[in-house]
Scaffold this active site. Structure first.
Site, PDB file in Angstrom:
ATOM      1  N   ASN A 232      -0.760  -5.501  -5.981  1.00  0.00           N
ATOM      2  CA  ASN A 232      -0.501  -4.657  -7.138  1.00  0.00           C
ATOM      3  C   ASN A 232       0.979  -4.760  -7.486  1.00  0.00           C
ATOM      4  O   ASN A 232       1.825  -4.808  -6.605  1.00  0.00           O
ATOM      5  CB  ASN A 232      -0.863  -3.203  -6.821  1.00  0.00           C
TER       6      ASN A 232
ATOM      7  N   HIS B 141      -2.687  -6.476   0.087  1.00  0.00           N
ATOM      8  CA  HIS B 141      -3.852  -5.773   0.617  1.00  0.00           C
ATOM      9  C   HIS B 141      -4.882  -6.790   1.089  1.00  0.00           C
ATOM     10  O   HIS B 141      -5.151  -7.779   0.393  1.00  0.00           O
ATOM     11  CB  HIS B 141      -4.531  -4.929  -0.473  1.00  0.00           C
TER      12      HIS B 141
ATOM     13  N   ASP C 295      -4.347   0.354   6.466  1.00  0.00           N
ATOM     14  CA  ASP C 295      -4.035   1.258   5.360  1.00  0.00           C
ATOM     15  C   ASP C 295      -4.478   2.671   5.731  1.00  0.00           C
ATOM     16  O   ASP C 295      -5.571   2.875   6.266  1.00  0.00           O
ATOM     17  CB  ASP C 295      -4.718   0.799   4.071  1.00  0.00           C
TER      18      ASP C 295
ATOM     19  N   GLY D  54      -0.713  -0.634 -10.707  1.00  0.00           N
ATOM     20  CA  GLY D  54      -1.160   0.298  -9.674  1.00  0.00           C
ATOM     21  C   GLY D  54      -0.324   0.292  -8.415  1.00  0.00           C
ATOM     22  O   GLY D  54      -0.751   0.813  -7.383  1.00  0.00           O
ATOM     23  N   GLN D  55       0.896  -0.274  -8.485  1.00  0.00           N
ATOM     24  CA  GLN D  55       1.754  -0.288  -7.293  1.00  0.00           C
ATOM     25  C   GLN D  55       2.324   1.116  -7.064  1.00  0.00           C
ATOM     26  O   GLN D  55       2.892   1.716  -7.985  1.00  0.00           O
ATOM     27  CB  GLN D  55       2.899  -1.293  -7.474  1.00  0.00           C
TER      28      GLN D  55
ATOM     29  N   HIS E 246       3.723  -5.968  -0.655  1.00  0.00           N
ATOM     30  CA  HIS E 246       2.663  -5.972   0.362  1.00  0.00           C
ATOM     31  C   HIS E 246       1.395  -6.587  -0.225  1.00  0.00           C
ATOM     32  O   HIS E 246       1.137  -6.489  -1.422  1.00  0.00           O
ATOM     33  CB  HIS E 246       2.376  -4.552   0.870  1.00  0.00           C
TER      34      HIS E 246
HETATM   35  P1  5GP Z   1      -0.049  -0.003  -3.591  1.00  0.00           P
HETATM   36  O1  5GP Z   1      -0.708   1.111  -4.357  1.00  0.00           O
HETATM   37  O2  5GP Z   1       1.454   0.097  -3.702  1.00  0.00           O
HETATM   38  O3  5GP Z   1      -0.559  -1.364  -3.922  1.00  0.00           O
HETATM   39  O4  5GP Z   1      -0.466   0.205  -2.094  1.00  0.00           O
HETATM   40  C1  5GP Z   1       0.146   1.094  -1.236  1.00  0.00           C
HETATM   41  C2  5GP Z   1      -0.819   1.345  -0.107  1.00  0.00           C
HETATM   42  O5  5GP Z   1      -0.097   1.904   0.982  1.00  0.00           O
HETATM   43  C3  5GP Z   1      -1.923   2.339  -0.448  1.00  0.00           C
HETATM   44  O6  5GP Z   1      -3.186   1.707  -0.259  1.00  0.00           O
HETATM   45  C4  5GP Z   1      -1.702   3.493   0.523  1.00  0.00           C
HETATM   46  O7  5GP Z   1      -2.906   4.018   1.011  1.00  0.00           O
HETATM   47  C5  5GP Z   1      -0.894   2.847   1.626  1.00  0.00           C
HETATM   48  N1  5GP Z   1       0.037   3.736   2.301  1.00  0.00           N
HETATM   49  C6  5GP Z   1       0.902   4.607   1.722  1.00  0.00           C
HETATM   50  N2  5GP Z   1       1.617   5.241   2.649  1.00  0.00           N
HETATM   51  C7  5GP Z   1       1.196   4.762   3.849  1.00  0.00           C
HETATM   52  C8  5GP Z   1       1.570   5.077   5.204  1.00  0.00           C
HETATM   53  O8  5GP Z   1       2.439   5.889   5.488  1.00  0.00           O
HETATM   54  N3  5GP Z   1       0.918   4.387   6.183  1.00  0.00           N
HETATM   55  C9  5GP Z   1      -0.050   3.458   5.906  1.00  0.00           C
HETATM   56  N4  5GP Z   1      -0.618   2.846   6.956  1.00  0.00           N
HETATM   57  N5  5GP Z   1      -0.417   3.155   4.641  1.00  0.00           N
HETATM   58  C10 5GP Z   1       0.191   3.804   3.637  1.00  0.00           C
END
Ligand code: 5GP
Ligand code: ZN
Length: 116
Positions: free
Chosen positions: A89, A104, A37, A95-96, A102
């Site tokens: 999420n 985490h 991340d 919080g998505q 994906h």
């Molecule tokens: P969500 O909030 O949708 O559950 O998680 C998205 C995650 O993707 C976040 O933790 C954010 O830091 C990560 N993320 C967003 N853009 C990128 C990227 O370009 N590269 C990487 N490695 N992680 C990303």
């Protein structure tokens, strides 16, 4: 372009899967990747992502894929002994922020409950 491929060409995780955007890849079996991340919330913070563009866990139509996502996720980072957390999420209040399914993987420190 179909509506679907327009969505995918602007999807950050589709672009990472295809190599258009760089990422620190720690796993790729042709169906699922794991990357670091970019904004880690724990010493180990990985994202386990299917190659296929599925918007979120509510759009899932493949039980085997979800099973494999969790199996791959649990084996990342060498955390089995000490413990870790898997998080999915979903949607706005969940919080998505990236609309490509994906998981985490968080670990490497004592995690607290409840999450924020
Ligand atoms: P969500 O909030 O949708 O559950 O998680 C998205 C995650 O993707 C976040 O933790 C954010 O830091 C990560 N993320 C967003 N853009 C990128 C990227 O370009 N590269 C990487 N490695 N992680 C990303
Ligand atoms: Zn996508």
């Amino acid at each position: 372009l179909s509506e679907k491929s327009i969505e995918e060409s602007s999807c950050i995780f589709c672009r990472i899967v295809s190599g258009q955007i760089p990422a620190d890849r720690v796993h790729d079996d042709g169906e699922i990747i794991a990357i670091k991340d970019v904004n880690p919330q724990a010493p180990t913070h990985l994202l386990v992502i299917p190659h296929r563009h599925i918007k979120g866990v509510g759009d899932l139509d493949d039980q085997a894929l979800m099973g494999k996502l969790f199996m791959v996720a649990a084996r990342q980072g060498g955390l089995l002994e000490k413990g870790f957390r898997l998080v999915v999420n979903n949607g706005n209040e969940g919080g998505q922020t990236v609309d490509h399914l994906h998981v985490h993987v968080l670990g490497g420190r004592q995690l607290t409950w409840p999450p924020g």
